[in-house]
Design a protein around this motif. Structure first.
Motif, mmCIF file in Angstrom:
data_model
loop_
_atom_site.group_PDB
_atom_site.id
_atom_site.type_symbol
_atom_site.label_atom_id
_atom_site.label_comp_id
_atom_site.label_asym_id
_atom_site.label_seq_id
_atom_site.Cartn_x
_atom_site.Cartn_y
_atom_site.Cartn_z
ATOM 1 N N GLN A 244 2.501 5.750 0.371
ATOM 2 C CA GLN A 244 3.542 4.764 -0.130
ATOM 3 C C GLN A 244 3.668 4.707 -1.446
ATOM 4 O OE1 GLN A 244 2.868 1.026 1.455
ATOM 5 N NE2 GLN A 244 3.150 1.666 3.690
ATOM 6 N N ALA A 245 2.405 4.705 -2.313
ATOM 7 C CA ALA A 245 2.518 4.837 -3.874
ATOM 8 C C ALA A 245 3.104 5.839 -4.434
ATOM 9 C CB ALA A 245 1.068 4.651 -4.370
ATOM 10 N N VAL A 246 2.931 7.082 -3.645
ATOM 11 C CA VAL A 246 3.595 8.460 -4.448
ATOM 12 C C VAL A 246 5.240 8.218 -4.070
ATOM 13 C CG1 VAL A 246 3.739 10.797 -3.967
ATOM 14 C CG2 VAL A 246 1.520 9.961 -4.211
ATOM 15 N N GLN A 247 5.577 7.964 -2.653
ATOM 16 C CA GLN A 247 6.620 7.781 -2.555
ATOM 17 C C GLN A 247 7.623 6.728 -3.436
ATOM 18 O OE1 GLN A 247 7.068 6.678 1.683
ATOM 19 N NE2 GLN A 247 6.211 8.839 2.345
ATOM 20 N N ARG A 248 6.879 5.815 -3.796
ATOM 21 C CA ARG A 248 7.417 4.930 -4.894
ATOM 22 C C ARG A 248 7.445 5.316 -6.219
ATOM 23 N NH1 ARG A 248 4.595 -0.471 -2.150
ATOM 24 N NH2 ARG A 248 5.965 -0.722 -0.664
ATOM 25 N N GLY A 249 6.944 6.488 -6.454
ATOM 26 C CA GLY A 249 7.073 7.136 -7.971
ATOM 27 C C GLY A 249 5.721 7.278 -8.641
ATOM 28 N N ALA A 250 4.450 6.867 -7.986
ATOM 29 C CA ALA A 250 3.118 7.017 -8.495
ATOM 30 C C ALA A 250 2.858 8.563 -8.498
ATOM 31 C CB ALA A 250 2.096 6.143 -7.600
ATOM 32 N N LEU A 251 2.107 8.744 -9.706
ATOM 33 C CA LEU A 251 1.570 10.403 -10.142
ATOM 34 C C LEU A 251 0.277 10.384 -9.300
ATOM 35 C CD1 LEU A 251 2.837 10.109 -13.760
ATOM 36 C CD2 LEU A 251 4.268 11.077 -11.798
ATOM 37 N N THR A 252 0.396 11.594 -8.619
ATOM 38 C CA THR A 252 -0.924 11.981 -7.937
ATOM 39 C C THR A 252 -1.848 12.315 -8.766
ATOM 40 O OG1 THR A 252 0.164 12.551 -5.940
ATOM 41 C CG2 THR A 252 -1.966 13.542 -6.067
ATOM 42 N N VAL A 253 -3.309 11.744 -8.709
ATOM 43 C CA VAL A 253 -4.265 12.281 -9.480
ATOM 44 C C VAL A 253 -5.280 13.049 -8.570
ATOM 45 C CG1 VAL A 253 -6.482 11.546 -10.793
ATOM 46 C CG2 VAL A 253 -4.375 10.337 -10.965
ATOM 47 N N ARG A 254 -5.665 12.444 -7.464
ATOM 48 C CA ARG A 254 -6.393 13.083 -6.195
ATOM 49 C C ARG A 254 -5.807 12.654 -4.840
ATOM 50 N NH1 ARG A 254 -11.353 11.073 -7.175
ATOM 51 N NH2 ARG A 254 -11.031 9.328 -5.857
ATOM 52 N N GLU A 255 -5.855 13.600 -4.087
ATOM 53 C CA GLU A 255 -5.054 13.249 -2.723
ATOM 54 C C GLU A 255 -6.328 12.606 -1.825
ATOM 55 O OE1 GLU A 255 -2.919 16.063 -0.962
ATOM 56 O OE2 GLU A 255 -1.554 16.591 -2.674
ATOM 57 N N PRO A 256 -5.887 12.116 -0.808
ATOM 58 C CA PRO A 256 -6.964 11.384 0.111
ATOM 59 C C PRO A 256 -8.019 12.570 0.366
ATOM 60 C CG PRO A 256 -4.892 10.849 0.892
ATOM 61 C CD PRO A 256 -4.803 11.792 -0.312
ATOM 62 N N ILE A 257 -9.402 11.987 0.166
ATOM 63 C CA ILE A 257 -10.759 12.851 0.547
ATOM 64 C C ILE A 257 -11.609 12.041 0.850
ATOM 65 C CG2 ILE A 257 -11.225 13.054 -1.897
ATOM 66 C CD1 ILE A 257 -12.207 16.231 -1.271
ATOM 67 N N ASP A 258 -12.552 12.525 1.792
ATOM 68 C CA ASP A 258 -13.995 11.855 2.047
ATOM 69 C C ASP A 258 -14.969 12.121 0.913
ATOM 70 O OD1 ASP A 258 -12.773 10.802 4.290
ATOM 71 O OD2 ASP A 258 -13.748 12.123 5.829
ATOM 72 N N MET A 259 -15.415 11.453 0.170
ATOM 73 C CA MET A 259 -16.288 11.667 -0.960
ATOM 74 C C MET A 259 -17.730 11.641 -0.295
ATOM 75 S SD MET A 259 -13.959 11.633 -3.163
ATOM 76 C CE MET A 259 -14.788 11.596 -4.948
ATOM 77 N N ASP A 260 -18.417 12.251 -1.014
ATOM 78 C CA ASP A 260 -19.981 12.803 -0.715
ATOM 79 C C ASP A 260 -20.754 11.388 -0.520
ATOM 80 O OD1 ASP A 260 -20.150 12.452 -3.376
ATOM 81 O OD2 ASP A 260 -21.363 14.354 -3.539
ATOM 82 N N PHE A 261 -20.246 10.087 -1.365
ATOM 83 C CA PHE A 261 -21.031 8.987 -1.310
ATOM 84 C C PHE A 261 -20.674 8.178 -0.468
ATOM 85 C CE2 PHE A 261 -17.846 9.394 -4.826
ATOM 86 C CZ PHE A 261 -17.156 8.182 -4.550
ATOM 87 N N GLY A 262 -19.833 8.581 0.837
ATOM 88 C CA GLY A 262 -19.483 7.654 1.800
ATOM 89 C C GLY A 262 -18.099 6.794 1.805
ATOM 90 N N GLU A 263 -17.379 7.148 0.886
ATOM 91 C CA GLU A 263 -16.212 6.617 0.816
ATOM 92 C C GLU A 263 -14.970 7.630 0.885
ATOM 93 O OE1 GLU A 263 -15.044 3.369 -1.083
ATOM 94 O OE2 GLU A 263 -17.159 2.607 -0.557
ATOM 95 N N ARG A 264 -13.647 7.012 1.651
ATOM 96 C CA ARG A 264 -12.546 7.898 1.566
ATOM 97 C C ARG A 264 -11.706 7.336 0.356
ATOM 98 N NH1 ARG A 264 -10.079 11.671 3.952
ATOM 99 N NH2 ARG A 264 -7.953 11.678 4.146
ATOM 100 N N SER A 265 -11.243 8.167 -0.672
ATOM 101 C CA SER A 265 -10.558 7.657 -1.800
ATOM 102 C C SER A 265 -9.292 8.682 -2.050
ATOM 103 C CB SER A 265 -11.745 7.797 -2.657
ATOM 104 O OG SER A 265 -11.087 7.524 -4.258
ATOM 105 N N ALA A 266 -8.523 7.976 -2.751
ATOM 106 C CA ALA A 266 -7.305 8.691 -3.321
ATOM 107 C C ALA A 266 -6.909 8.068 -4.680
ATOM 108 C CB ALA A 266 -6.043 8.747 -2.591
ATOM 109 N N CYS A 267 -6.325 8.743 -5.586
ATOM 110 C CA CYS A 267 -6.143 8.091 -6.888
ATOM 111 C C CYS A 267 -4.558 8.455 -7.249
ATOM 112 C CB CYS A 267 -7.148 8.771 -7.790
ATOM 113 S SG CYS A 267 -8.681 7.934 -7.685
ATOM 114 N N VAL A 268 -4.135 7.390 -8.098
ATOM 115 C CA VAL A 268 -2.571 7.729 -8.366
ATOM 116 C C VAL A 268 -2.852 7.209 -10.003
ATOM 117 C CG1 VAL A 268 -1.574 7.670 -6.179
ATOM 118 C CG2 VAL A 268 -1.516 5.659 -7.472
ATOM 119 N N ARG A 269 -1.756 7.532 -10.711
ATOM 120 C CA ARG A 269 -1.477 7.000 -12.024
ATOM 121 C C ARG A 269 -0.066 6.597 -11.873
ATOM 122 N NH1 ARG A 269 -4.834 11.136 -15.082
ATOM 123 N NH2 ARG A 269 -6.615 10.178 -15.208
ATOM 124 N N ILE A 270 0.448 5.328 -12.856
ATOM 125 C CA ILE A 270 1.785 4.898 -13.000
ATOM 126 C C ILE A 270 1.971 5.435 -14.429
ATOM 127 C CG2 ILE A 270 2.976 2.979 -13.026
ATOM 128 C CD1 ILE A 270 1.588 3.506 -10.202
#
Length: 118
Positions: free
Chosen positions: A77-103
């Protein structure tokens, strides 16, 4: 002592940044006075944006971590609304699912959508 009441970022053009965050993330602008704006996300503390005082630096290298039940959906939703991808969704080795964007309007600020795995 009590908990955190709000988080303030010192950035140029608070009104523009507040609008960009509202548009990309679906947050609500609570107030906007030009040199100060306040936004909220559902179930969160307010994010305040102040213009820098003369000679004051702007905020840089800050990550705002948002708890999301569905990281992939929030990211898309954020990317569709214009946010810039930093990291696509991924399961991190420390037990979190994470994805990052910038505005683009808020340089130096990264938004991390995350949730614990399992």
């Amino acid at each position: 002592m009590t908990g955190i009441r709000a988080l303030t970022l010192v950035l140029d053009e608070p009104s523009s940044i507040a609008s960009a965050l509202r548009d990309a993330l679906g947050w609500t602008i609570e107030s906007d006075f030009g040199s100060f704006a306040s936004l909220t996300a559902p179930g969160s503390i307010p994010l305040w944006i102040n213009a820098p005082a003369p000679g004051e630096d702007t905020s840089r290298g800050i990550v705002i971590h948002l708890h999301c039940d569905d990281v992939d959906e929030a990211f898309q939703q954020a990317v569709q609304r214009g946010a810039l991808t930093v990291r696509e969704p991924i399961d991190m080795d420390f037990g979190e699912r994470s994805a990052c964007v910038r505005i683009a309007a808020a340089p130096g600020i990264t938004i991390d959508f995350s949730r614990p795995l399992g």
